[in-house]
Design an enzyme around this catalytic site. Structure first.
Site, PDB file in Angstrom:
ATOM      1  N   ARG A 114      54.354  29.472  21.922  1.00 43.41           N
ATOM      2  CA  ARG A 114      52.906  29.280  21.958  1.00 43.41           C
ATOM      3  C   ARG A 114      52.191  29.976  20.816  1.00 43.41           C
ATOM      4  O   ARG A 114      51.077  29.597  20.426  1.00 43.41           O
ATOM      5  CB  ARG A 114      52.366  29.780  23.304  1.00 43.41           C
ATOM      6  CG  ARG A 114      50.913  29.401  23.578  1.00 43.41           C
ATOM      7  CD  ARG A 114      50.420  30.057  24.860  1.00 43.41           C
ATOM      8  NE  ARG A 114      51.136  29.578  26.018  1.00 43.41           N
ATOM      9  CZ  ARG A 114      50.768  28.525  26.744  1.00 43.41           C
ATOM     10  NH1 ARG A 114      49.697  27.844  26.405  1.00 43.41           N
ATOM     11  NH2 ARG A 114      51.471  28.162  27.801  1.00 43.41           N
ATOM     12  N   LEU A 159      53.801  31.027  41.288  1.00 43.74           N
ATOM     13  CA  LEU A 159      52.791  32.072  41.281  1.00 43.74           C
ATOM     14  C   LEU A 159      53.206  33.171  40.313  1.00 43.74           C
ATOM     15  O   LEU A 159      54.383  33.538  40.250  1.00 43.74           O
ATOM     16  CB  LEU A 159      52.614  32.658  42.684  1.00 43.74           C
ATOM     17  CG  LEU A 159      52.103  31.691  43.752  1.00 43.74           C
ATOM     18  CD1 LEU A 159      52.227  32.299  45.144  1.00 43.74           C
ATOM     19  CD2 LEU A 159      50.661  31.290  43.463  1.00 43.74           C
ATOM     20  N   HIS A 203      35.564  53.126  57.774  1.00 48.06           N
ATOM     21  CA  HIS A 203      34.361  52.388  58.182  1.00 48.06           C
ATOM     22  C   HIS A 203      33.198  52.748  57.257  1.00 48.06           C
ATOM     23  O   HIS A 203      32.987  53.934  56.974  1.00 48.06           O
ATOM     24  CB  HIS A 203      33.987  52.747  59.620  1.00 48.06           C
ATOM     25  CG  HIS A 203      32.709  52.116  60.079  1.00 48.06           C
ATOM     26  ND1 HIS A 203      32.624  50.786  60.413  1.00 48.06           N
ATOM     27  CD2 HIS A 203      31.461  52.645  60.222  1.00 48.06           C
ATOM     28  CE1 HIS A 203      31.374  50.505  60.768  1.00 48.06           C
ATOM     29  NE2 HIS A 203      30.644  51.630  60.674  1.00 48.06           N
TER      30      HIS A 203
END
Length: 469
Positions: free
Chosen positions: A37, A323, A448
């Protein structure tokens, strides 16, 4: 040029190839990587994962600024789109990362050879160099890591202008008035999301009667409803028979998949996203009789060895999900095997993510797979709208679904629709890697307020004791 001898020559500098090269060199294996490439990183860095995520991020910011800030008390003036700047930013992200891989090659003493490589015989790779001429390499081991390419569709001629693959879809300018996406998989829905946010009408045409083939059916249906609320139109159960490109657009022809009435749609641009296929053209596989399967993928054993001693293959060119993270792990495992270590990839815990908004993330088995296998299971679900952090952010679409073995409570699968689902899923990946139970996840601390509390609540729901629903 004179012959050069290596312990390992890798053909392909994509995610599989460059990671294998770096790890092999770290382990003392003299390594060369051949890439045609002209830039390292393969499809992922150059025309896949990275540029698409850059555009997804930019387009999400544009839509958020244009349409969704008032509820937070943020007022803005007229919002304009500078598409050239957005595309330029995408290109800069790609350039920086590909240069980063070149730096890693230099740091780890991997020889980077620019050119097209082919197997010329046992232990021999011939390279047609990018700058002209040829170079002959000899190697104890050869690894094929040439990746994949967009699958064609009969009756569709791609010109990357009016009829494009995912590569052309990264550089559309201007924004198409109507974009038709052929294929309701990960790539099509992601690129459709980019251009819908920027102003396109998006119609998705899919041969099957559902989106996201292979994903948990309940999750796919829920996600389709969310996308329809965003403005997506779906034509499911339709077989595309042709596309005629003209000066002003494309006419797409189709029939119902069951063989019924014909129909047509007009669009400015058609995006072909019907999957990918292994790239094996011109590699000289026939020279040494490397075996391929019925889908054109290179056959390998569990150690990535082909039927020819000394020749290996990894990544999209072999079986398994196409993937980048799967390819990376195979590259590392192969390098460690060649170094005499126990390289291994656990294909049961490969996550998949659709980087739309909200995101969709999945790992492990679906309900459909478990039913087909006759496995008894339990399901726990928790809606994102009941999560405190999601309420604070104003991102309440989606759910967490956990599937556990009915007898052992071992986590078998996790499927999430949520903002940041691609980050949330890794809790389940780690849990499954260590064979944790739903109870283990439910008993673990979750800070939380965080989105991952929804994973804890879904794990509690497996036993029927979720707190906040």
């Amino acid at each position: 040029m004179a012959d050069t001898t290596y312990d390992l020559v890798i053909i392909g500098g994509g995610v599989a190839g460059y990671v294998a090269a770096i790890r092999a060199s770290q382990l003392g294996i003299k390594t060369a990587c051949v890439e045609m490439r002209g830039r390292l990183g393969g499809t992922c860095l150059n025309v896949g994962c990275i540029p698409s995520k850059a555009l997804l991020q930019s387009s999400e910011i544009y839509e958020e600024t244009k349409s969704h800030l008032a509820v937070h008390g943020v007022g803005v003036g007229n919002v304009s789109l500078d598409l050239a700047a957005m595309l330029g930013r995408k290109d800069k992200v790609v350039e920086d990362l590909t240069k980063g891989v070149e730096f890693l090659f230099r740091k780890n003493k991997v020889d980077y050879i620019k050119g097209r490589g082919r197997i010329a015989g046992h232990g021999r790779v011939e390279v047609a160099l990018e700058g002209g001429g040829n170079q002959s390499l000899t190697a104890k081991s050869i690894c094929i890591a040439t990746g994949s390419e967009s699958s064609p569709l009969p009756g569709i001629t791609v010109d990357e202008k009016r009829i494009v693959t995912s590569t052309g879809a990264l550089s559309l300018n201007p924004v198409p008035g109507h974009l038709i996406v052929i294929g309701a998989g990960y790539i099509g829905l992601e690129m459709g999301s980019v251009w819908r946010r920027l102003g396109s009408k998006v119609t998705v045409v899919e041969y099957l009667d559902r989106i996201l083939p292979g994903m948990d059916g309940e999750i796919a249906k829920s996600f389709q409803r969310i996308l329809q609320k965003q403005g997506f139109e779906f034509r499911l159960g339709m077989k595309v028979t042709g596309a005629e490109a003209g000066a002003n657009g494309v006419k797409l022809s189709m029939v119902t998949a069951a063989g019924g009435d014909a129909a047509s749609l007009d669009a400015d641009v058609v995006l072909l996203c019907v999957g990918r296929r292994a790239f094996t053209e011109g590699l000289g596989l026939e020279t040494v009789s490397v075996a391929k399967d019925e889908r054109g993928r290179i056959k390998t054993d569990r150690h990535f060895a082909t039927n020819v001693p000394g020749i290996y293959a990894i990544g999209d060119v072999i079986a398994g999900p196409m993937l980048a993270h799967k390819s990376e792990e195979e590259g590392i495992a192969l390098a460690e095997i060649l170094a005499g270590q126990a390289g291994h990839v656990n294909y049961e815990t490969v996550p998949g993510v659709v980087y739309t908004h909200p995101e969709v993330a999945t790992v492990g088995k679906t309900e459909e797979e478990l039913k087909a296998a006759g496995v008894a299971y339990k399901v726990g679900k928790f809606p994102i709208t009941a999560n405190s952090r999601a309420r604070c952010a104003g991102d309440t679409e989606g759910l967490v679904k956990i599937i556990a073995d009915a007898k052992t409570d071992r986590l078998l699968g996790c499927h999430i629709i949520s903002a940041d689902a691609g980050t949330m899923i890794h809790e389940a990946v780690m849990a499954m890697e260590f064979q944790a139970s739903a109870e283990d996840v439910a008993r673990a601390f979750h800070a939380h307020p965080t989105l991952n509390e929804a994973v804890k609540e879904a794990a509690l729901a497996v036993d029927g004791r979720a707190i906040h629903i």
